[in-house]
Design an enzyme around this catalytic site. Structure first.
Site, PDB file in Angstrom:
ATOM      1  N   PRO A  24       0.746  -1.113  -0.011  1.00  0.00           N
ATOM      2  CG  PRO A  24      -0.210  -1.330   2.105  1.00  0.00           C
ATOM      3  CD  PRO A  24       0.674  -2.088   1.201  1.00  0.00           C
ATOM      4  CG  ASP A  77      -8.605  -0.719 -23.007  1.00  0.00           C
ATOM      5  OD1 ASP A  77      -9.752  -1.398 -23.270  1.00  0.00           O
ATOM      6  OD2 ASP A  77      -7.615  -1.369 -22.393  1.00  0.00           O
ATOM      7  CD  GLU A 116       1.237  -5.006  11.366  1.00  0.00           C
ATOM      8  OE1 GLU A 116       1.512  -3.749  11.263  1.00  0.00           O
ATOM      9  OE2 GLU A 116      -0.113  -5.500  11.057  1.00  0.00           O
ATOM     10  NE  ARG A 136      -8.182  -5.744 -20.883  1.00  0.00           N
ATOM     11  CZ  ARG A 136      -8.085  -4.521 -21.234  1.00  0.00           C
ATOM     12  NH1 ARG A 136      -7.166  -3.721 -21.164  1.00  0.00           N
ATOM     13  NH2 ARG A 136      -9.219  -4.468 -22.300  1.00  0.00           N
TER      14      ARG A 136
HETATM   15  N1  ADE Z   1      -0.995  -5.188  -0.241  1.00  0.00           N
HETATM   16  C1  ADE Z   1      -1.912  -4.608   0.770  1.00  0.00           C
HETATM   17  N2  ADE Z   1      -2.734  -3.655   0.429  1.00  0.00           N
HETATM   18  C2  ADE Z   1      -2.230  -3.410  -0.714  1.00  0.00           C
HETATM   19  C3  ADE Z   1      -2.458  -2.552  -2.072  1.00  0.00           C
HETATM   20  N3  ADE Z   1      -3.414  -1.599  -1.502  1.00  0.00           N
HETATM   21  N4  ADE Z   1      -1.804  -2.375  -2.930  1.00  0.00           N
HETATM   22  C4  ADE Z   1      -0.960  -3.302  -3.201  1.00  0.00           C
HETATM   23  N5  ADE Z   1      -0.556  -4.351  -2.290  1.00  0.00           N
HETATM   24  C5  ADE Z   1      -0.950  -4.040  -0.816  1.00  0.00           C
END
Ligand code: ADE
Length: 220
Positions: A86, A164, A113, A150
């Site tokens: 994230p 697209d 974590e 794709r």
């Molecule tokens: N791992 C946990 N959440 C994620 C996200 N939003 N994007 C990529 N990997 C992740």
């Protein structure tokens, strides 16, 4: 193209290449997808892959050794190593296009974590699929692999991805199929006219109006 997906939960990918367009791409040897359980690389007698964080705190942290050994085993000079996290750069269609030209992608899925910070030294890129936190990188890896596969030449007709959503910073145009009248809702007359110039114009306007209404940020 070859895509290696490094995960502690290989079962989550058991259907990934079994259907539809991805299956066809694999069957036609346009892409090879390998799911690799990096726990196999752990040198710990109990195949441990994570430990508690230095400095204290909740959760477990993925250790360097199994991930370094796994990546060093499969990496070549053609590989691009991508960590799913994230904290990464937000994934966009433009990145999908760029990555679809690579020869070998290694997608590293985290869990728990997070990763020991030093694992970031062995990756080329960190990607997030959006501003929310999932339990692991497995779904992001599937999202990213799907969107790249794709775009590999020969997987789908090029014409269908030229229009697209997000190409030219515009969303896709509205489409209709039979019947012409469904519960009083009519297909726009111009689409029945056979006039291809007018139809193209209608579609361009449709793309612009949709984008303006739904994603004005894309027009900026
Ligand atoms: N791992 C946990 N959440 C994620 C996200 N939003 N994007 C990529 N990997 C992740």
């Amino acid at each position: 193209m070859k895509i290696d997906i490094l995960t502690l939960f290989p079962e989550m990918f058991s259907n990934f290449t079994k259907d539809s367009i991805i299956k066809r791409a694999v069957d036609q040897n346009l892409v090879e997808v390998n799911i690799i359980d990096f726990r196999e690389y752990s040198k710990d007698p109990h195949k441990k892959v994570d430990d508690t964080p230095y400095g204290g705190g909740n959760g477990m942290v993925l250790m360097c050794q199994p991930i370094y050994d796994c990546i060093e085993d499969i990496k070549t000079e053609d590989s691009k190593v991508i960590m799913l996290t994230p904290d990464g750069t937000t994934y966009k269609q433009k990145v999908a296009y760029d990555l679809s030209k690579e020869k070998h992608l290694i997608l590293l899925c985290g869990h728990y974590e997070g990763f020991d910070e030093r694992i970031r030294n062995i990756v080329d890129m960190e990607l997030s699929i959006g501003d929310y936190v999932l339990t692991g990188g497995e779904y992001p890896a599937m999202v990213i692999a799907d969107s790249i596969i794709r775009l590999i030449p020969g997987v789908i007709e090029e014409e269908s991805h030229l229009r697209d959503s997000f190409n030219d910073c515009l969303l896709d145009y509205e489409t209709y199929t039979k019947p012409q009248n469904f519960r009083g809702m009519q297909v726009p007359e111009v689409l029945l006219s056979g006039d291809h110039k007018k139809i193209d114009e209608f579609r361009q306007v449709s793309r612009y109006n949709r984008t303006k209404e739904r994603r004005p940020d894309l027009l900026e």
